[in-house]
Design an enzyme around this catalytic site. Structure first.
Site, PDB file in Angstrom:
ATOM      1  N   GLY A   1       0.931  -1.419   0.049  1.00 17.72           N
ATOM      2  CA  GLY A   1       0.036  -0.063   0.100  1.00 17.72           C
ATOM      3  C   GLY A   1       0.734   1.260  -0.030  1.00 17.72           C
TER       4      GLY A   1
ATOM      5  N   GLY B   1       0.156  -4.818   0.333  1.00 17.92           N
ATOM      6  CA  GLY B   1      -1.080  -4.448  -0.442  1.00 17.92           C
ATOM      7  C   GLY B   1      -0.994  -5.223  -1.783  1.00 17.92           C
TER       8      GLY B   1
ATOM      9  CD  GLU C   1       2.287  -6.018   5.794  1.00 16.20           C
ATOM     10  OE1 GLU C   1       2.782  -7.257   6.031  1.00 16.20           O
ATOM     11  OE2 GLU C   1       1.426  -6.083   4.771  1.00 16.20           O
TER      12      GLU C   1
ATOM     13  CG  ASP D   1      -2.859  -4.769   5.823  1.00 20.04           C
ATOM     14  OD1 ASP D   1      -2.108  -5.007   5.107  1.00 20.04           O
ATOM     15  OD2 ASP D   1      -3.381  -3.467   5.752  1.00 20.04           O
TER      16      ASP D   1
HETATM   17  C1  QUE Z   1       6.616  -3.254   4.954  1.00 20.80           C
HETATM   18  C2  QUE Z   1       5.432  -2.621   4.117  1.00 20.80           C
HETATM   19  C3  QUE Z   1       5.788  -1.758   2.826  1.00 20.80           C
HETATM   20  C4  QUE Z   1       7.148  -1.538   2.352  1.00 20.80           C
HETATM   21  C5  QUE Z   1       8.101  -1.937   3.503  1.00 20.80           C
HETATM   22  C6  QUE Z   1       7.817  -2.922   4.604  1.00 20.80           C
HETATM   23  C7  QUE Z   1       4.807  -1.183   2.011  1.00 20.80           C
HETATM   24  C8  QUE Z   1       5.297  -0.514   0.903  1.00 20.80           C
HETATM   25  C9  QUE Z   1       6.673  -0.279   0.676  1.00 20.80           C
HETATM   26  C10 QUE Z   1       6.989   0.655  -0.268  1.00 20.80           C
HETATM   27  C11 QUE Z   1       8.426   0.186  -1.001  1.00 20.80           C
HETATM   28  C12 QUE Z   1       8.941   0.894  -2.049  1.00 20.80           C
HETATM   29  C13 QUE Z   1       8.093   1.891  -2.471  1.00 20.80           C
HETATM   30  C14 QUE Z   1       6.676   2.541  -2.210  1.00 20.80           C
HETATM   31  C15 QUE Z   1       6.531   1.702  -0.912  1.00 20.80           C
HETATM   32  O1  QUE Z   1       7.296  -0.836   1.511  1.00 20.80           O
HETATM   33  O2  QUE Z   1       3.558  -1.456   2.189  1.00 20.80           O
HETATM   34  O3  QUE Z   1       6.271   3.499  -2.468  1.00 20.80           O
HETATM   35  O4  QUE Z   1       8.794   2.844  -3.611  1.00 20.80           O
HETATM   36  O5  QUE Z   1       4.370  -0.079  -0.088  1.00 20.80           O
HETATM   37  O6  QUE Z   1       9.041  -3.304   5.114  1.00 20.80           O
HETATM   38  O7  QUE Z   1       4.268  -2.854   4.264  1.00 20.80           O
END
Ligand code: QUE
Length: 361
Positions: free
Chosen positions: A65, A119, A142, A150
């Protein structure tokens, strides 16, 4: 927002493409709001026989997400205490979409070609077909950002073999294509070099058929390959013995005992758990145990929506996002910072109903 997601229909095959490759296709509220009504329209459209969902680029299907935006909406805009309009809507609408995928009556084919976390798992595991490539990196990470697994993690994780789901949820361990396929998280393996041909064949075969499911199975028989060497297979005994325990403390004790008896895998898992958010570990274990006894995904999502909203009123999610995605020091200061500090009362509070704004489909 307009170019975050793309929809195309070719004959009987509808395709959804997440188009934020530089953000690893992380799922925004705009994408959710565009995708859910499309799925509903395709459900009722007799000319659409199947749906493919994929991510742009070679790195990711969907990294999770857009938790960075949720963080900003509370920390930058509200000075640090939730909830925000975005945090209320994002989780609600995301979980509703997860349920719509679960209930979708036509074949739903997710192409897991790259990073698939959080997500992104919710956009795929609830569908009928999950196609892994050699670039798949699957995880529910998470507990490292002060959240919990989730998007229906409380449904699918406790239904994996033995205690593997508990292991994946608490440690955030990554799976490759062979690992995901062995557990049933992926249903098929297609090498990334064959994806273009696979999708073209899907469109052609579906166009010539009046049975979408049979057409997809025909094409999969031509393009999918077996994968051996399940990387977790040698460790399933340790995982089941340790992660069946009734508390996070007891799981850690069991891992320490197996480590002392010579298991490097157990030592590694214990070391990993000691860096995760203690509050996340305890609420996630309780979420999975409750989820195992629940009889519908909707019931699980009701529990998870309560958890998400309680997490937005605490401190851990903000510290986790700060450490992992904002400052990137990867040195979160959890509070409480020990398992003993996370009381049963604090865990129970996270499961309390949220009167006036409970989850609904
Ligand atoms: C746990 C997560 C997420 C995460 C890292 C975690 C997550 C998520 C991102 C993420 C990674 C790279 C991106 C970005 C988001 O990392 O939900 O925009 O460029 O979206 O340890 O739940």
């Amino acid at each position: 927002m307009s170019e975050e997601i793309r929809f195309t229909v070719d004959g009987g095959l509808a395709t959804i493409e997440l188009t934020r490759p530089r953000a690893l296709n992380a799922l925004t509220l705009g994408m959710i709001r565009a995708m859910h009504p499309r799925l509903e329209a395709w459900e009722d459209d007799e000319s659409v026989m199947a749906v493919v969902v994929k991510g742009e680029g070679e790195k990711a299907f969907c990294a999770g997400g857009d938790v960075r935006a949720v963080y900003r909406s509370i920390v930058d805009d509200l000075g640090g205490t939730g909830p925000s309009e975005l945090s209320v809507s994002f989780f609600l609408e995301e979980y509703r979409l997860n349920h719509a995928i679960h209930a979708f009556s036509k074949p739903y084919v997710a192409i897991l070609d790259g990073v698939t976390m959080g997500g992104g798992v919710g956009l795929s595991v609830h569908g009928s077909h999950r196609i892994a490539t050699e670039r798949l990196m699957f995880a529910m990470p998470e507990t490292g950002i002060g959240l919990f697994p989730d998007v229906g993690g409380g449904w699918f994780l406790p239904r994996l073999p033995g205690e593997v789901g508990t292991y994946l949820a608490l440690t955030g361990a990554r799976l490759d294509a062979a690992g995901a396929l062995a557990l049933g998280i992926a249903t098929h393996f297609v090498p990334s070099a064959r994806l273009t041909g696979f999708e073209a064949a899907l469109a052609t075969t579906i166009g010539e058929s009046d049975d979408g499911r049979a057409a997809i199975n025909d094409v999969l028989a031509r393009f999918s390959q077996p994968l051996a060497d399940d990387p977790l297979a040698p460790h399933r005994g340790v995982i089941d013995r340790c992660f069946q325990a009734a508390s996070v403390e007891a799981i850690l004790d069991a891992l320490d005992r197996e480590a002392a008896a010579g298991s490097a895998f157990a030592a590694d898992a214990a070391e990993t758990l000691r860096h995760k958010c203690p509050t996340s570990l305890k609420i996630s274990l309780e979420q999975l145990r409750r989820g195992r006894a629940m009889s519908s995904l909707a019931e699980v999502l009701t529990m998870e929506y309560r958890l998400s909203q309680h997490c937005m009123q605490g401190t851990e999610f903000f510290e986790g996002i700060r450490a992992v995605l904002v400052d990137k020091d990867h040195a979160p200061k959890w509070s409480p910072d020990t398992l003993a500090g996370v009381t049963n009362g604090l865990v129970a509070q996270h499961f309390a109903a949220i009167p006036g704004r409970e989850f609904s489909l």
